[in-house]
Design a protein around this motif. Structure first.
Motif, PDB file in Angstrom:
ATOM      1  N   ASP A  21       1.046  -1.296   0.093  1.00 11.91           N
ATOM      2  CA  ASP A  21       0.067   0.433  -0.658  1.00 11.91           C
ATOM      3  C   ASP A  21       0.681   1.163   0.091  1.00 11.91           C
ATOM      4  OD1 ASP A  21      -2.084  -1.420   0.181  1.00 11.91           O
ATOM      5  OD2 ASP A  21      -2.422  -1.331   2.006  1.00 11.91           O
ATOM      6  N   TRP A  22       2.438   1.677   0.186  1.00 17.28           N
ATOM      7  CA  TRP A  22       3.161   2.287   0.233  1.00 17.28           C
ATOM      8  C   TRP A  22       3.709   2.052  -1.326  1.00 17.28           C
ATOM      9  CZ3 TRP A  22       6.124   2.660   5.746  1.00 17.28           C
ATOM     10  CH2 TRP A  22       4.991   3.242   6.777  1.00 17.28           C
ATOM     11  N   MET A  23       3.608   1.189  -1.881  1.00 19.49           N
ATOM     12  CA  MET A  23       3.913   1.769  -3.563  1.00 19.49           C
ATOM     13  C   MET A  23       3.236   2.725  -4.441  1.00 19.49           C
ATOM     14  SD  MET A  23       5.357  -2.190  -3.168  1.00 19.49           S
ATOM     15  CE  MET A  23       6.635  -2.002  -5.157  1.00 19.49           C
ATOM     16  N   PHE A  24       3.856   3.388  -5.298  1.00 17.82           N
ATOM     17  CA  PHE A  24       3.682   3.936  -6.005  1.00 17.82           C
ATOM     18  C   PHE A  24       3.532   4.485  -7.830  1.00 17.82           C
ATOM     19  CE2 PHE A  24       2.251   6.359  -2.091  1.00 17.82           C
ATOM     20  CZ  PHE A  24       1.438   6.329  -1.938  1.00 17.82           C
ATOM     21  N   ARG A  25       3.412   4.814  -8.503  1.00 16.78           N
ATOM     22  CA  ARG A  25       4.528   4.614  -9.521  1.00 16.78           C
ATOM     23  C   ARG A  25       3.683   5.986 -10.278  1.00 16.78           C
ATOM     24  NH1 ARG A  25      -0.516   1.367 -13.261  1.00 16.78           N
ATOM     25  NH2 ARG A  25      -2.134   2.668 -12.506  1.00 16.78           N
ATOM     26  N   ILE A  26       5.057   6.659 -11.027  1.00 14.29           N
ATOM     27  CA  ILE A  26       4.742   8.054 -11.608  1.00 14.29           C
ATOM     28  C   ILE A  26       4.371   7.765 -13.036  1.00 14.29           C
ATOM     29  CG2 ILE A  26       6.498   9.947 -12.714  1.00 14.29           C
ATOM     30  CD1 ILE A  26       8.448   8.956 -10.131  1.00 14.29           C
ATOM     31  N   ASN A  27       3.396   8.118 -13.379  1.00 16.19           N
ATOM     32  CA  ASN A  27       1.873   8.745 -14.061  1.00 16.19           C
ATOM     33  C   ASN A  27       2.893   9.718 -15.722  1.00 16.19           C
ATOM     34  OD1 ASN A  27       1.568  11.131 -14.617  1.00 16.19           O
ATOM     35  ND2 ASN A  27      -0.367  10.318 -13.393  1.00 16.19           N
ATOM     36  N   ASN A  28       2.853   9.304 -16.433  1.00 19.68           N
ATOM     37  CA  ASN A  28       3.558  10.464 -18.060  1.00 19.68           C
ATOM     38  C   ASN A  28       2.995  11.854 -17.228  1.00 19.68           C
ATOM     39  OD1 ASN A  28       0.982  10.456 -18.019  1.00 19.68           O
ATOM     40  ND2 ASN A  28       0.515   9.368 -20.479  1.00 19.68           N
ATOM     41  N   ARG A  29       2.406  11.876 -16.415  1.00 17.80           N
ATOM     42  CA  ARG A  29       2.420  13.597 -15.937  1.00 17.80           C
ATOM     43  C   ARG A  29       3.288  13.556 -14.788  1.00 17.80           C
ATOM     44  NH1 ARG A  29      -2.830  14.895 -14.179  1.00 17.80           N
ATOM     45  NH2 ARG A  29      -3.163  12.438 -13.050  1.00 17.80           N
ATOM     46  N   GLY A  30       3.898  13.229 -14.837  1.00 18.47           N
ATOM     47  CA  GLY A  30       5.059  12.640 -13.142  1.00 18.47           C
ATOM     48  C   GLY A  30       4.262  13.048 -11.707  1.00 18.47           C
ATOM     49  N   ILE A  31       2.998  12.183 -11.837  1.00 19.35           N
ATOM     50  CA  ILE A  31       2.507  12.596 -10.362  1.00 19.35           C
ATOM     51  C   ILE A  31       3.015  11.088 -10.340  1.00 19.35           C
ATOM     52  CG2 ILE A  31       0.047  12.990  -9.419  1.00 19.35           C
ATOM     53  CD1 ILE A  31       1.611  15.870 -10.936  1.00 19.35           C
ATOM     54  N   LEU A  32       2.512  10.929  -8.936  1.00 20.27           N
ATOM     55  CA  LEU A  32       2.338   9.710  -8.511  1.00 20.27           C
ATOM     56  C   LEU A  32       1.149   8.715  -7.940  1.00 20.27           C
ATOM     57  CD1 LEU A  32       4.277   9.996  -4.524  1.00 20.27           C
ATOM     58  CD2 LEU A  32       5.100   8.498  -6.869  1.00 20.27           C
ATOM     59  N   GLU A  33       1.478   7.301  -8.752  1.00 20.68           N
ATOM     60  CA  GLU A  33      -0.163   6.960  -8.338  1.00 20.68           C
ATOM     61  C   GLU A  33       0.216   5.732  -7.609  1.00 20.68           C
ATOM     62  OE1 GLU A  33      -1.391   6.122 -12.057  1.00 20.68           O
ATOM     63  OE2 GLU A  33      -2.454   8.199 -12.688  1.00 20.68           O
ATOM     64  N   PRO A  34      -1.211   5.635  -6.499  1.00 24.37           N
ATOM     65  CA  PRO A  34      -0.752   4.359  -6.191  1.00 24.37           C
ATOM     66  C   PRO A  34      -1.015   2.987  -6.834  1.00 24.37           C
ATOM     67  CG  PRO A  34      -2.620   5.452  -5.433  1.00 24.37           C
ATOM     68  CD  PRO A  34      -1.706   6.515  -5.968  1.00 24.37           C
ATOM     69  N   LEU A  35      -0.024   2.142  -6.558  1.00 22.92           N
ATOM     70  CA  LEU A  35      -0.147   1.012  -7.250  1.00 22.92           C
ATOM     71  C   LEU A  35      -2.054  -0.009  -6.837  1.00 22.92           C
ATOM     72  CD1 LEU A  35       2.714  -0.496  -7.216  1.00 22.92           C
ATOM     73  CD2 LEU A  35       2.043  -0.065  -9.379  1.00 22.92           C
ATOM     74  N   ASN A  36      -1.738   0.396  -6.149  1.00 23.00           N
ATOM     75  CA  ASN A  36      -3.462  -0.182  -5.327  1.00 23.00           C
ATOM     76  C   ASN A  36      -4.310   1.292  -5.161  1.00 23.00           C
ATOM     77  OD1 ASN A  36      -5.551  -1.160  -3.999  1.00 23.00           O
ATOM     78  ND2 ASN A  36      -4.574  -1.614  -1.986  1.00 23.00           N
ATOM     79  N   SER A  37      -5.515   1.101  -5.963  1.00 23.09           N
ATOM     80  CA  SER A  37      -5.978   2.573  -6.186  1.00 23.09           C
ATOM     81  C   SER A  37      -7.211   2.189  -5.537  1.00 23.09           C
ATOM     82  CB  SER A  37      -6.190   2.520  -7.207  1.00 23.09           C
ATOM     83  OG  SER A  37      -7.472   0.826  -8.203  1.00 23.09           O
ATOM     84  N   ASN A  38      -7.083   1.067  -4.918  1.00 20.79           N
ATOM     85  CA  ASN A  38      -8.524   0.628  -4.236  1.00 20.79           C
ATOM     86  C   ASN A  38      -8.462   1.007  -2.394  1.00 20.79           C
ATOM     87  OD1 ASN A  38     -10.448   0.384  -5.605  1.00 20.79           O
ATOM     88  ND2 ASN A  38      -9.430  -2.025  -5.591  1.00 20.79           N
ATOM     89  N   ARG A  39      -6.506   1.289  -1.713  1.00 24.66           N
ATOM     90  CA  ARG A  39      -6.186   1.361  -0.907  1.00 24.66           C
ATOM     91  C   ARG A  39      -7.154   2.934  -0.060  1.00 24.66           C
ATOM     92  NH1 ARG A  39      -2.199   4.966   0.656  1.00 24.66           N
ATOM     93  NH2 ARG A  39      -1.484   5.833  -1.496  1.00 24.66           N
ATOM     94  N   GLU A  40      -7.381   2.836   1.641  1.00 27.30           N
ATOM     95  CA  GLU A  40      -7.783   4.127   1.783  1.00 27.30           C
ATOM     96  C   GLU A  40      -6.115   4.552   2.351  1.00 27.30           C
ATOM     97  OE1 GLU A  40     -10.252   2.589   4.982  1.00 27.30           O
ATOM     98  OE2 GLU A  40     -11.822   2.297   4.006  1.00 27.30           O
ATOM     99  N   ILE A  41      -6.546   6.157   1.951  1.00 28.35           N
ATOM    100  CA  ILE A  41      -5.281   6.752   3.045  1.00 28.35           C
ATOM    101  C   ILE A  41      -6.079   7.891   3.831  1.00 28.35           C
ATOM    102  CG2 ILE A  41      -3.843   8.657   1.720  1.00 28.35           C
ATOM    103  CD1 ILE A  41      -3.926   7.547  -0.711  1.00 28.35           C
ATOM    104  N   PRO A  42      -5.197   7.892   5.116  1.00 29.91           N
ATOM    105  CA  PRO A  42      -4.505   7.348   5.472  1.00 29.91           C
ATOM    106  C   PRO A  42      -5.025   5.760   6.037  1.00 29.91           C
ATOM    107  CG  PRO A  42      -4.683   8.355   7.103  1.00 29.91           C
ATOM    108  CD  PRO A  42      -5.354   9.017   6.195  1.00 29.91           C
ATOM    109  N   TYR A  43      -3.714   4.874   6.126  1.00 33.39           N
ATOM    110  CA  TYR A  43      -3.794   3.476   6.533  1.00 33.39           C
ATOM    111  C   TYR A  43      -2.928   4.076   7.582  1.00 33.39           C
ATOM    112  CZ  TYR A  43       0.301   1.676   4.880  1.00 33.39           C
ATOM    113  OH  TYR A  43       1.258   1.180   4.625  1.00 33.39           O
TER     114      TYR A  43
END
Length: 228
Positions: free
Chosen positions: A143-165
């Motif tokens: 749940d702490w893992m992200f990728r950087i999209n083509n706009r240079g923005i961090l996106e969580p690998l798990n899009s269903n996670r709750e923030i914060p957790y």
């Protein structure tokens, strides 16, 4: 042997290593790296035969010095960077197909002990499983893992996670540590993989789960061996 079933251990050790030149025979606390795996394999209660599969004559000679059998030199086409890890195993089984189990022990896991080898074999036989592989609990929280999209923005690998957790609510996850792979020979020849939907885990402690990839790993292994 376990319950009348013969077991072959294969230590795959190719000569080409870009990260650490001659990694498989580089001295680690006074012994070539591969010697740590050979030594523990020889202590196993269950292994009937242990061989080293290599394409490199220097590795072959070092392995023989440490009383390992090297029945052939692996073809160079099975020792390239892009060669699948299963390829040298299947190649060796062409010579030694009369073993019910095959166990793969990578020389880059020098902290694995004979008990780890035997427990993985025991679990595989006890559970009547085709495959058992060693794992360690992961320190990385998915749940702490992200990728950087083509706009240079961090996106969580798990899009269903709750923030914060809360860390306490996270599910334990495990990673392959590369130390022990156990499989029933007949099934492995069919699947070409130790990882199937039915593969079971053998959980190892983190201090025996170092897989040497670079000099930082090498130095950390030396440190842990000093603490033994």
């Amino acid at each position: 042997m376990i319950n009348g079933k013969k077991i072959l251990a294969i230590i795959p050790a190719r000569g080409g290593s870009k990260g650490i030149p001659k990694k498989n025979i580089k001295p680690l606390k006074g012994k070539p790296l591969i010697a740590w795996t050979i030594g523990e394999a020889k202590k196993s209660r269950f292994l009937d035969k242990m061989i080293v599969s290599t394409d490199d004559e220097e590795i072959m000679n070092v392995a023989k010095e440490w009383e390992a059998e090297v029945p052939f030199l692996r073809p160079s086409e099975l020792a390239k960077d892009e060669t699948p890890g299963i390829a040298p195993v299947l190649h060796a089984l062409e010579y030694f197909s009369d073993y019910e189990y095959v166990v793969v022990l990578q020389p880059t896991s020098p902290l694995r002990i004979a008990e780890d080898i035997d427990q993985a074999i025991y679990l595989c036989e006890k559970n009547k499983s085709n495959f058992c592989v060693s794992v360690a609990e992961s320190k990385i929280i998915p749940d702490w893992m992200f990728r950087i999209n083509n706009r240079g923005i961090l996106e969580p690998l798990n899009s269903n996670r709750e923030i914060p957790y809360q860390r306490q609510k996270t599910i334990k996850t495990y990673v392959l540590n590369g130390a022990v792979y156990v499989g029933r020979t007949e099934t492995l020849i069919k699947t070409h993989s130790f990882l199937t939907p039915e593969t079971i885990p053998y959980i190892m402690p983190s201090n025996r789960s170092i897989d040497i990839d670079d000099m930082d790993d090498f130095l950390y292994c030396e440190y842990l061996l000093e603490k033994r």
